[in-house]
Write a protein that holds these residues in place. Structure first.
Motif, PDB file in Angstrom:
ATOM      1  N   SER A   1       7.263  -0.504  -4.030  1.00 44.31           N
ATOM      2  CA  SER A   1       6.815   0.096  -2.765  1.00 44.31           C
ATOM      3  C   SER A   1       5.551   0.913  -2.963  1.00 44.31           C
TER       4      SER A   1
ATOM      5  N   GLN B   1      14.360  -1.839   3.503  1.00 39.07           N
ATOM      6  CA  GLN B   1      13.473  -2.798   2.834  1.00 39.07           C
ATOM      7  C   GLN B   1      14.281  -3.902   2.160  1.00 39.07           C
TER       8      GLN B   1
ATOM      9  N   LEU C   1      -0.198  -3.909   6.926  1.00 34.32           N
ATOM     10  CA  LEU C   1       1.201  -4.278   6.702  1.00 34.32           C
ATOM     11  C   LEU C   1       1.687  -3.888   5.309  1.00 34.32           C
TER      12      LEU C   1
ATOM     13  N   MET D   1       4.788  -1.480   4.859  1.00 33.69           N
ATOM     14  CA  MET D   1       5.968  -1.908   4.101  1.00 33.69           C
ATOM     15  C   MET D   1       6.170  -1.053   2.850  1.00 33.69           C
TER      16      MET D   1
ATOM     17  N   VAL E   1       7.800   2.075   4.136  1.00 33.37           N
ATOM     18  CA  VAL E   1       9.219   1.836   4.444  1.00 33.37           C
ATOM     19  C   VAL E   1      10.030   1.819   3.156  1.00 33.37           C
TER      20      VAL E   1
END
Length: 167
Positions: free
Chosen positions: A59, A33, A18, A22, A25
């Protein structure tokens, strides 16, 4: 990639995947996001607004963290698992305070809850694994004799501390 060999390993693997997703993304679609986290996405940013820069850095950190967690899963690095329990609880606390102090939007509490629940799940997994004798420190059961000999000599498998070799 090898699948996790323990309950705690699965909790770390899920978090790693995850975090990797994420992070990806956030790097590829930062507006999505921000919306997921409950932040506004204005049409234009004011001069001096470095939201994009901060999101890029966050990120990239999440992406890297996902890789680290998956590496820990592959090697069944239990010392890392224990370390994450403590620091994910710290993260839960800081993020919860940020929401309660109106520093972050209410939806951000979901991130805090994810961290807290993940820490608890890993702690429970570590406890259950200890009871059932799960692999420890990246050592397969077939390597047990070698690990014992290495521990007596103060060495361990490549990259493992001697204490990890015998846990």
């Amino acid at each position: 990639m090898k699948l996790p060999r323990s309950i705690a390993g699965w909790t770390i693997a899920v978090f790693g995947v995850l975090a990797l997703v994420m992070g990806t993304v956030g790097l590829l679609w930062p507006e999505a996001q921000l919306r997921m986290l409950g932040f506004e996405v204005p049409e234009t940013r004011a001069v001096g607004d470095h939201t994009g820069t901060f999101l890029l850095a966050s990120s990239m950190a999440a992406f890297n963290m996902g890789v680290y967690y998956l590496l820990a899963t592959v090697t069944e690095w239990r010392a890392f698992y224990r370390f994450t329990v403590v620091f994910r609880l710290v993260t839960f606390t800081v993020f919860t305070i940020a929401v309660l102090a109106d520093i972050a939007p209410d939806r951000f509490f979901g991130v805090a809850a994810w961290e807290g629940l993940g820490a608890v799940a890993t702690a429970v997994g570590l406890r259950l694994d200890a009871r059932r004798g799960a692999p420890a420190g990246g050592i397969d059961a077939s390597e047990g004799a070698a690990a014992t000999a290495d521990a007596e000599e103060g060495t361990g498998p490549a990259g493992a501390a001697p204490a990890d070799a015998v846990r």
